[in-house]
Enzyme design. Structure first.
Site, PDB file in Angstrom:
ATOM      1  N   ASP A  23       0.992  -1.206   0.006  1.00  0.00           N
ATOM      2  CA  ASP A  23       0.010   0.030   0.099  1.00  0.00           C
ATOM      3  C   ASP A  23       0.956   1.017  -0.104  1.00  0.00           C
ATOM      4  O   ASP A  23       1.868   1.208   0.571  1.00  0.00           O
ATOM      5  CB  ASP A  23      -0.779   0.072   1.179  1.00  0.00           C
ATOM      6  N   ASP A  56      -3.171   4.660  -2.372  1.00  0.00           N
ATOM      7  CA  ASP A  56      -4.249   5.114  -1.455  1.00  0.00           C
ATOM      8  C   ASP A  56      -4.902   6.623  -2.110  1.00  0.00           C
ATOM      9  O   ASP A  56      -3.744   7.530  -2.063  1.00  0.00           O
ATOM     10  CB  ASP A  56      -3.633   5.278   0.035  1.00  0.00           C
ATOM     11  N   GLU A  70      -6.183   3.783  -6.276  1.00  0.00           N
ATOM     12  CA  GLU A  70      -7.456   3.935  -5.447  1.00  0.00           C
ATOM     13  C   GLU A  70      -8.005   5.398  -5.963  1.00  0.00           C
ATOM     14  O   GLU A  70      -7.353   6.228  -5.323  1.00  0.00           O
ATOM     15  CB  GLU A  70      -7.613   3.648  -4.095  1.00  0.00           C
ATOM     16  N   HIS A 108     -11.379  -3.332   2.669  1.00  0.00           N
ATOM     17  CA  HIS A 108     -11.332  -3.034   4.205  1.00  0.00           C
ATOM     18  C   HIS A 108     -12.132  -1.695   4.562  1.00  0.00           C
ATOM     19  O   HIS A 108     -12.103  -1.260   5.768  1.00  0.00           O
ATOM     20  CB  HIS A 108     -10.033  -2.749   4.668  1.00  0.00           C
ATOM     21  N   ASP A 109     -12.630  -0.909   3.574  1.00  0.00           N
ATOM     22  CA  ASP A 109     -13.620   0.017   3.793  1.00  0.00           C
ATOM     23  C   ASP A 109     -14.973  -0.083   3.309  1.00  0.00           C
ATOM     24  O   ASP A 109     -15.889   0.889   3.516  1.00  0.00           O
ATOM     25  CB  ASP A 109     -13.110   1.259   2.862  1.00  0.00           C
TER      26      ASP A 109
END
Ligand code: TEU
Ligand code: CA
Length: 622
Positions: free
Chosen positions: A122, A231, A290, A363-364
């Protein structure tokens, strides 16, 4: 919806075997790849402190290999105060002691590589932690050399505001409630934080910032990692005038997103990053950006290989359809036609140039089976059906840890059961400033809050699901008693085994990776139907000499039988109209399904049982 029957334009894909002296890298290798996301805090705990860690992951590598995934994306394991579970980084070049050491990470990398899997890290560089030395320096004085590495602004003229409150430089709200600005006593100015106040935004306008980030990325690639999941990477270029955003009724803050989502210099920055970090590296790497709010039109530009920005993006359209105004605290029922319309548009928009990523969860997001399927009576069937539908779209699929077990949303009780900063801050703001009751807020946040996906992976039926021998940092879902890996891994009928099959199909069947996509039955509220087509390889006598392959994919998104009419000239060919399906004229084979027996069907109809998936394959003449 696309109704044309043109063949997909295939990029030149080298089939040549690698030789010792000449390394050939297939630029489209990720078409055949399936990515598995690990959220380390919740994956596996090796030392009983209740928090997942790198040795825990290392102990599960054979599990991942058995599943058959090609790439692991690891959510942040860097040094962090853990304000946002590691998305607030204070040292980009070390591992947080919670998770292990750099040596553990090396062991993980080697363990993945030796099993033929890649490791994607990430990359969180829209912001750092406020404890990162860069920010510590930046905040120390107005003339510090790193002052301009972040977004500092003086208080706005506001005679009514006391120092530090109400004089924010603009009206933007943070993603985690409250204003997007924090007043700093030391210099009497505010800094910008689109997320928590412990996540100050980096100023990408400053070339020193960009150089420092690229250097850090190169450092990781040199250590053997195989790419990055970036991210909120489309937030890094902001309108430097930072204008106020529109304030909707009933909202406390303005919406700044038009001024920082895919901002003026975003394509320039990503292309520069490509040149400084990825160009000239000849091993296959993966970059995925993302990008909340990204449009299809922009995604084509981001992912067109010729532009050299990123390989693919995570778009957010299909995960906003089950809420009012894209507000996750105002959930509403999803219409299947909306889902098909949205995903279909992304398929069509990136058919010729660019590439899609495919996901139901991460995870969100809420758990896929609870959100898009039925996590009660039909949990297993619907989890399998969802896997088949997603993975057979054109694009690279992502599996979020536990999805391959059909893990469900968690039923939390009081707000004290939650851990996520986003949901905790929202609850506080909604019960204090917006005047809602605790019960109202808890009910509204239950379906879509991020902690649904963050409960520990359920390895077995024991007390804490085999995740930890200690006290888990967040409760384990009690359904670990029957939803767990130990029960599924060697059970041929399990959700896990079904994921294995779907993943293997991408590796063995070229039409899955490379075929074009045609949505069928766009107006059907219950059945998701599409066709994939791949022309046969051209022979010496010209294109079309060998048969092509088609898949017909049908998924029932309901708990009732649904009958689909099969009619017309062939699987929704252009001549027959996209709404029609046909099996009868060609011999078709059922190659994948989630029921033990084929079930009903004639040459004219197929009846899908509750949450049934059927995948037919046929050869056709080009
Ligand atoms: O998420 C970015 C993002 O926009 C959202 O999906 C976010 O989860 C938010 O809840 C919107 O409601 C990324 C990470 O995936 C997320 O975990 C981080 O909290 C965030 O960036 C900040 O780094
Ligand atoms: Ca641990």
């Amino acid at each position: 919806m696309t109704t044309h029957a043109e063949p997909a334009t295939e990029p030149p894909v080298s089939e040549a075997a690698d030789t010792d002296d000449e390394v050939t890298t297939d630029p489209g290798w990720f078409r055949k790849a399936v990515v598995y996301q690990i959220y380390p805090r919740s994956f596996a705990d090796s030392n009983g402190d209740g928090i997942g860690d790198l040795p825990g992951i290392i102990s599960k590598l054979d599990y991942l290999q058995k599943l058959g995934v090609d790439v692991v994306w690891l959510s942040p394991i860097y040094t962090s105060p853990q304000d946002d579970n590691g998305y607030d980084i204070s040292n980009y070049r070390d591992v947080d002691p919670l998770f292990g050491t750099l040596a553990d990470l090396k062991k993980l990398t080697d363990g993945l590589h030796s099993r033929g899997m890649k490791l994607v890290m990430d990359l969180v560089v829209n912001h750092t932690s406020d404890e990162h030395p860069w920010f510590v320096e930046s905040r120390s004085s107005k003339d510090n050399p790193k002052r301009d590495w972040y977004w500092w602004r003086p208080p706005r003229e506001n005679p009514e505001a006391g120092p530090g409150s109400g004089a924010e430089p603009n009206n933007w709200g943070s993603a985690f409630s409250g204003p997007a600005w924090e007043f700093d006593q030391v210099t009497g100015e505010y800094y910008l934080h689109l997320f928590s106040r412990k996540q100050p935004d980096l100023n990408w306008e400053n070339p020193e910032v960009r150089a420092a980030v690229y250097e850090m990325m190169n450092w990781w690639l040199d250590r053997g990692v195989d790419g990055f999941r970036m991210d909120v990477i489309n937030f890094i270029s902001k309108d430097t005038s930072l204008p106020d955003g529109l304030k909707a009724e009933g909202m406390l803050f303005g919406d700044g997103s038009p001024h920082f989502m895919s901002g003026p210099r975003i394509h320039e920055f990503l292309h520069e990053m490509h040149l400084e970090v990825f160009a000239g590296r000849d091993k296959p790497l993966l970059t995925v950006g993302e990008m909340p709010g990204v449009t299809v039109e922009d995604a084509v530009l981001f992912t067109d290989p010729a532009r050299r920005e990123v390989d693919m993006v995570f778009q957010f359209e299909h995960v906003a359809l089950d809420q009012e105004d894209g507000n996750k605290w105002r959930p509403r029922k999803l219409r299947l036609t909306d889902l098909k319309q949205s995903l279909g548009r992304w398929q069509e928009g990136l058919a010729e140039r660019g590439w899609n990523s495919l996901y139901w969860g991460n995870h969100d997001q809420a758990r896929a089976v609870s959100r898009f399927g039925d996590d009660g009576q039909y949990r297993e069937l619907s989890a399998k059906m969802l896997a088949g539908i997603l993975h057979l779209h054109r694009g690279t699929p992502y599996v979020y840890q536990g999805e391959e077990l059909g893990m469900t949303n968690m039923s939390f009780g009081a707000i004290s059961d939650y851990r996520d900063i986003e949901v905790l801050n929202h609850h506080r703001e909604a019960t204090t400033h917006l005047g809602h009751t605790d019960a109202e807020v808890l009910a509204a946040l239950a379906p879509l809050n991020r902690d649904n996906a963050r409960t520990p992976v359920q390895w077995d039926a024991s007390r804490h699901g085999g995740f930890t021998t200690g006290a888990p940092w967040i409760a384990v879902n009690p359904n670990t008693s029957h939803v767990n890996a130990a029960e599924q891994v060697d059970n041929p009928d399990s959700v896990f085994s079904f994921y294995r099959k779907v993943i293997a199909l991408r590796h063995s069947e070229p039409v899955v990776a490379d075929g074009d996509f045609t949505m069928l039955l766009p107006d059907d509220e219950h059945v998701y139907a599409f066709r994939r087509s791949l022309l046969g390889p051209a022979s010496a006598s010209g294109a079309g000499a060998t048969p092509g392959v088609q898949l017909l994919v049908l998924g029932n998104f309901s708990g009732e039988d649904r009958t689909v009419e099969l009619d017309g000239g062939g699987w929704g060919d252009a001549e027959a109209g996209a709404a029609e399906l046909e099996l009868g004229h060609y011999p078709a084979e059922l190659i994948l399904g989630n029921y033990p027996h084929d079930g009903a069907g004639t040459h004219d109809t197929v009846t899908l049982r509750p949450w049934e998936l059927k995948v037919f394959r046929r050869q056709h003449n080009n």
